[in-house]
Design a protein around this motif. Structure first.
Motif, PDB file in Angstrom:
ATOM      1  N   LEU A 229       0.819  -1.223   0.000  1.00  0.00           N
ATOM      2  CA  LEU A 229       0.000   0.000   0.000  1.00  0.00           C
ATOM      3  C   LEU A 229       0.853   1.274   0.000  1.00  0.00           C
ATOM      4  CD1 LEU A 229      -2.835  -1.355   2.280  1.00  0.00           C
ATOM      5  CD2 LEU A 229      -3.167  -0.426  -0.012  1.00  0.00           C
ATOM      6  N   ALA A 230       2.071   1.132  -0.483  1.00  0.00           N
ATOM      7  CA  ALA A 230       2.988   2.275  -0.484  1.00  0.00           C
ATOM      8  C   ALA A 230       2.634   3.291  -1.566  1.00  0.00           C
ATOM      9  CB  ALA A 230       4.418   1.783  -0.680  1.00  0.00           C
TER      10      ALA A 230
ATOM     11  N   GLU B 280      -1.231  -2.900  -5.870  1.00  0.00           N
ATOM     12  CA  GLU B 280      -0.117  -3.673  -6.418  1.00  0.00           C
ATOM     13  C   GLU B 280       0.197  -4.834  -5.505  1.00  0.00           C
ATOM     14  OE1 GLU B 280       3.632  -1.689  -7.617  1.00  0.00           O
ATOM     15  OE2 GLU B 280       2.295   0.047  -7.788  1.00  0.00           O
ATOM     16  N   LEU B 281      -0.139  -6.048  -5.955  1.00  0.00           N
ATOM     17  CA  LEU B 281       0.141  -7.225  -5.144  1.00  0.00           C
ATOM     18  C   LEU B 281       1.452  -7.844  -5.629  1.00  0.00           C
ATOM     19  CD1 LEU B 281      -1.016  -9.106  -2.932  1.00  0.00           C
ATOM     20  CD2 LEU B 281      -2.028 -10.455  -4.774  1.00  0.00           C
ATOM     21  N   ILE B 282       2.410  -7.961  -4.709  1.00  0.00           N
ATOM     22  CA  ILE B 282       3.686  -8.598  -5.049  1.00  0.00           C
ATOM     23  C   ILE B 282       3.550 -10.087  -4.759  1.00  0.00           C
ATOM     24  CG2 ILE B 282       6.156  -8.711  -4.497  1.00  0.00           C
ATOM     25  CD1 ILE B 282       5.874  -5.716  -3.629  1.00  0.00           C
TER      26      ILE B 282
ATOM     27  N   LEU C 279     -17.295   2.338  -1.426  1.00  0.00           N
ATOM     28  CA  LEU C 279     -15.844   2.491  -1.557  1.00  0.00           C
ATOM     29  C   LEU C 279     -15.307   1.262  -2.283  1.00  0.00           C
ATOM     30  CD1 LEU C 279     -14.401   3.920   1.795  1.00  0.00           C
ATOM     31  CD2 LEU C 279     -15.449   5.119  -0.116  1.00  0.00           C
ATOM     32  N   THR C 280     -14.237   1.430  -3.041  1.00  0.00           N
ATOM     33  CA  THR C 280     -13.619   0.293  -3.725  1.00  0.00           C
ATOM     34  C   THR C 280     -12.813  -0.533  -2.711  1.00  0.00           C
ATOM     35  OG1 THR C 280     -11.574   1.473  -4.190  1.00  0.00           O
ATOM     36  CG2 THR C 280     -13.354   1.684  -5.826  1.00  0.00           C
ATOM     37  N   VAL C 281     -12.419  -1.732  -3.116  1.00  0.00           N
ATOM     38  CA  VAL C 281     -11.594  -2.579  -2.258  1.00  0.00           C
ATOM     39  C   VAL C 281     -10.322  -1.832  -1.873  1.00  0.00           C
ATOM     40  CG1 VAL C 281     -10.117  -4.630  -2.271  1.00  0.00           C
ATOM     41  CG2 VAL C 281     -12.503  -4.794  -3.020  1.00  0.00           C
ATOM     42  N   GLU C 282      -9.730  -1.184  -2.851  1.00  0.00           N
ATOM     43  CA  GLU C 282      -8.511  -0.438  -2.568  1.00  0.00           C
ATOM     44  C   GLU C 282      -8.761   0.679  -1.553  1.00  0.00           C
ATOM     45  OE1 GLU C 282      -6.920   1.629  -5.904  1.00  0.00           O
ATOM     46  OE2 GLU C 282      -5.251   2.436  -4.748  1.00  0.00           O
ATOM     47  N   GLU C 283      -9.858   1.400  -1.713  1.00  0.00           N
ATOM     48  CA  GLU C 283     -10.161   2.486  -0.779  1.00  0.00           C
ATOM     49  C   GLU C 283     -10.408   1.951   0.633  1.00  0.00           C
ATOM     50  OE1 GLU C 283     -12.229   5.881  -3.650  1.00  0.00           O
ATOM     51  OE2 GLU C 283     -13.397   4.128  -3.074  1.00  0.00           O
ATOM     52  N   CYS C 284     -11.058   0.780   0.714  1.00  0.00           N
ATOM     53  CA  CYS C 284     -11.316   0.193   2.040  1.00  0.00           C
ATOM     54  C   CYS C 284     -10.007  -0.221   2.713  1.00  0.00           C
ATOM     55  CB  CYS C 284     -12.234  -1.018   1.924  1.00  0.00           C
ATOM     56  SG  CYS C 284     -13.913  -0.579   1.438  1.00  0.00           S
TER      57      CYS C 284
ATOM     58  N   ALA D  25      -6.850   0.746   1.978  1.00  0.00           N
ATOM     59  CA  ALA D  25      -6.016   1.926   2.258  1.00  0.00           C
ATOM     60  C   ALA D  25      -6.632   2.746   3.394  1.00  0.00           C
ATOM     61  CB  ALA D  25      -5.868   2.781   1.005  1.00  0.00           C
ATOM     62  N   GLY D  26      -7.968   2.762   3.443  1.00  0.00           N
ATOM     63  CA  GLY D  26      -8.672   3.545   4.454  1.00  0.00           C
ATOM     64  C   GLY D  26      -8.441   3.050   5.871  1.00  0.00           C
ATOM     65  N   ALA D  27      -8.162   1.745   5.995  1.00  0.00           N
ATOM     66  CA  ALA D  27      -7.938   1.160   7.322  1.00  0.00           C
ATOM     67  C   ALA D  27      -6.447   0.975   7.609  1.00  0.00           C
ATOM     68  CB  ALA D  27      -8.667  -0.172   7.427  1.00  0.00           C
ATOM     69  N   THR D  28      -5.609   1.510   6.727  1.00  0.00           N
ATOM     70  CA  THR D  28      -4.158   1.404   6.934  1.00  0.00           C
ATOM     71  C   THR D  28      -3.488   2.754   6.660  1.00  0.00           C
ATOM     72  OG1 THR D  28      -3.877   0.559   4.663  1.00  0.00           O
ATOM     73  CG2 THR D  28      -4.056  -1.089   6.418  1.00  0.00           C
ATOM     74  N   ARG D  29      -3.101   2.952   5.388  1.00  0.00           N
ATOM     75  CA  ARG D  29      -2.341   4.158   5.034  1.00  0.00           C
ATOM     76  C   ARG D  29      -3.086   5.455   5.361  1.00  0.00           C
ATOM     77  NH1 ARG D  29      -1.899   3.683  -0.646  1.00  0.00           N
ATOM     78  NH2 ARG D  29      -3.748   4.970  -0.804  1.00  0.00           N
ATOM     79  N   GLU D  30      -4.346   5.537   4.955  1.00  0.00           N
ATOM     80  CA  GLU D  30      -5.057   6.805   5.159  1.00  0.00           C
ATOM     81  C   GLU D  30      -5.441   7.009   6.625  1.00  0.00           C
ATOM     82  OE1 GLU D  30      -4.560   8.748   2.908  1.00  0.00           O
ATOM     83  OE2 GLU D  30      -4.053   7.278   1.367  1.00  0.00           O
ATOM     84  N   ALA D  31      -5.631   5.895   7.335  1.00  0.00           N
ATOM     85  CA  ALA D  31      -5.895   6.008   8.779  1.00  0.00           C
ATOM     86  C   ALA D  31      -4.644   6.539   9.483  1.00  0.00           C
ATOM     87  CB  ALA D  31      -6.307   4.659   9.340  1.00  0.00           C
ATOM     88  N   ALA D  32      -3.476   6.079   9.033  1.00  0.00           N
ATOM     89  CA  ALA D  32      -2.223   6.603   9.594  1.00  0.00           C
ATOM     90  C   ALA D  32      -2.099   8.095   9.293  1.00  0.00           C
ATOM     91  CB  ALA D  32      -1.028   5.847   9.015  1.00  0.00           C
TER      92      ALA D  32
END
Ligand SMILES: [Zn+2]
Length: 417
Positions: free
Chosen positions: A25-26, A33-35, A351-356, A358-365
């Motif tokens: 989620l960087a 982007e799934l590695i 919200l899209t899967v990505e928004e959900c 990111a919303g509970a990780t990166r954007e919450a931070a």
């Protein structure tokens, strides 16, 4: 030459998680982007590498401790950036009464409503409050949460508010979790100040803020800006003092009506404006300009049977970052699942899967001012991540009432499975 860090013993241990499917989620420019063949190296509790196995530096590949995660999904640990999880009592009786047809007045006469939470909260010591909250906190941690914001707001007296914040800090010593405290003295007006909001702010909220700040209990200052709570001008009194003390602010805004609270909060450079069901385009533009994050709270939307949805498209169009949170509280969102919050955000708010995710990780931070420390899997950040028994990231959002957490790693240590 031997480097100091190599002979010190302390912190020289490198742990390596291999064979994982990595969602860092960087990239906040969009796209999940799934590695597929990912590796994650941790040194001194911080991420030393997160990326494709083939790109892992040789020095890190000689880790002392190698864990094969067998193709499981690794994501940043979850972050619940808006909770009122410390409180006394519960409001189940009131919930039951309402379902049986009781009116708001009936509930109030029976001692229900926020007044009952204030009474039950003030009856407990910081230790008692922390203990009462632990069961709820543990439920969140079991879902991979490693950073938890906790607000005051049920004390409504100087000592009552400070005790809630002390309880929040205490939780951070009792469990492996990062606690972020928010002073919410301007949550409601106590009974003895009814109709005298300004007096309450001057007599109680400002002195409590100053004392809490002096004691290191306050990471941010919040308020409930609404017709039934505090006006925009009243909130300015609180925010002016917070600014003088150098404390960041955030606001419960536009939940039940549009007062322009989000734009006012943005004018103070607020970290976030939360709820936002009634936000207009002007408010969204002000938030975008200030970099104020929109925190959406589908649990409260659901629990009060709200029909007005937050203007998700307007937020996207304006370029406002979107976080999601449980809003865990005894009255309007008795929710202790961030996974369910993700599902609700998708189902109720589209919200899209990505928004959900990111919303509970990166954007919450970001909403907590902690993006440099956690929220994504990037070199240098705290090694806070979750390992899940799922194949695709979408499964974390799609399922309802299912917890696929395999392991939670906080500051590089596995703390629960
Ligand atoms: Zn709230």
């Amino acid at each position: 030459m031997i480097e100091n860090s190599d002979i010190s013993g302390m912190g020289a241990t490198t742990s390596l998680w291999v064979n994982g499917r990595l969602l860092t989620l960087a990239n906040d420019a969009g796209g999940l982007e799934l590695i597929e063949d990912g590796a994650l190296a941790v040194k001194d509790g911080r991420i030393a590498f997160a990326g494709r196995s083939q790109d892992l530096p040789l020095a890190l590949s000689r880790a002392t401790d190698v864990i094969d995660v067998e193709r499981r999904l690794i994501t940043p640990a979850l972050i619940d950036c808006h909770t009122h999880i410390v409180f006394g009592g519960d409001r189940a009786m009131e919930f039951e009464m309402r379902l049986e047809g009781a009116t708001y007045e009936d509930v109030a006469r029976a001692g229900g409503g926020i007044v009952s939470s204030v009474k039950a909260t003030n009856a407990l010591s910081p230790e008692g409050l922390a203990e009462a909250a632990l069961r709820r906190v543990d439920t969140l941690l079991a879902e991979g949460v490693s950073t938890l914001e906790i607000k005051s707001g049920y004390g409504l007296s100087i000592e009552g508010e400070l005790n809630m914040l002390r309880a929040a800090r205490l939780i951070g010593t009792l469990r492996p979790v990062r606690i972020v405290t928010t002073f919410l003295g301007a949550h409601a007006t106590p009974v003895d100040y009814k109709g005298r909001n300004r007096d309450y702010l001057i007599d109680i909220v400002l002195p409590a803020m100053e004392q809490g700040h002096a004691e290191g209990l306050i990471d941010a200052v919040d308020g409930f800006c609404e017709g039934i709570a505090f006006s925009v001008d009243e909130m300015r009194i609180v925010f002016d003092r917070a600014r003088d003390l150098g404390i960041p602010v955030k606001l419960h805004a536009e939940q039940l009506s549009n007062l322009g609270g989000a734009a006012m909060a943005a004018s103070y450079g607020a970290l976030s404006a939360d709820h936002l069901e009634y936000l207009d385009a002007e408010g969204a533009a002000a938030m975008a300009d200030a970099g104020t994050v929109a925190v959406l709270l589908p649990g409260a939307f659901y629990a009060i049977n709200e029909t007005q949805k937050p203007p998700v498209q307007a937020l996207r169009d304006a370029g406002v970052k979107i976080a999601i949170a449980t809003d865990c509280n005894p009255g309007t969102s008795p929710l202790t699942s961030l996974l369910l919050t993700m599902n609700m955000s998708a189902t109720l708010f589209r919200l899209t899967v990505e928004e959900c995710l990111a919303g509970a990780t990166r954007e919450a931070a970001r909403a907590l001012g902690l993006l440099a420390e956690t929220g994504t899997l990037e070199e240098g950040k705290s090694a806070d991540f979750a390992i899940w028994d799922v194949q695709r990231p979408a499964e974390l959002v799609y399922r309802i009432g299912f917890n696929p957490l395999y392991a939670r790693i906080f500051k590089g240590q596995q703390v629960s499975a």
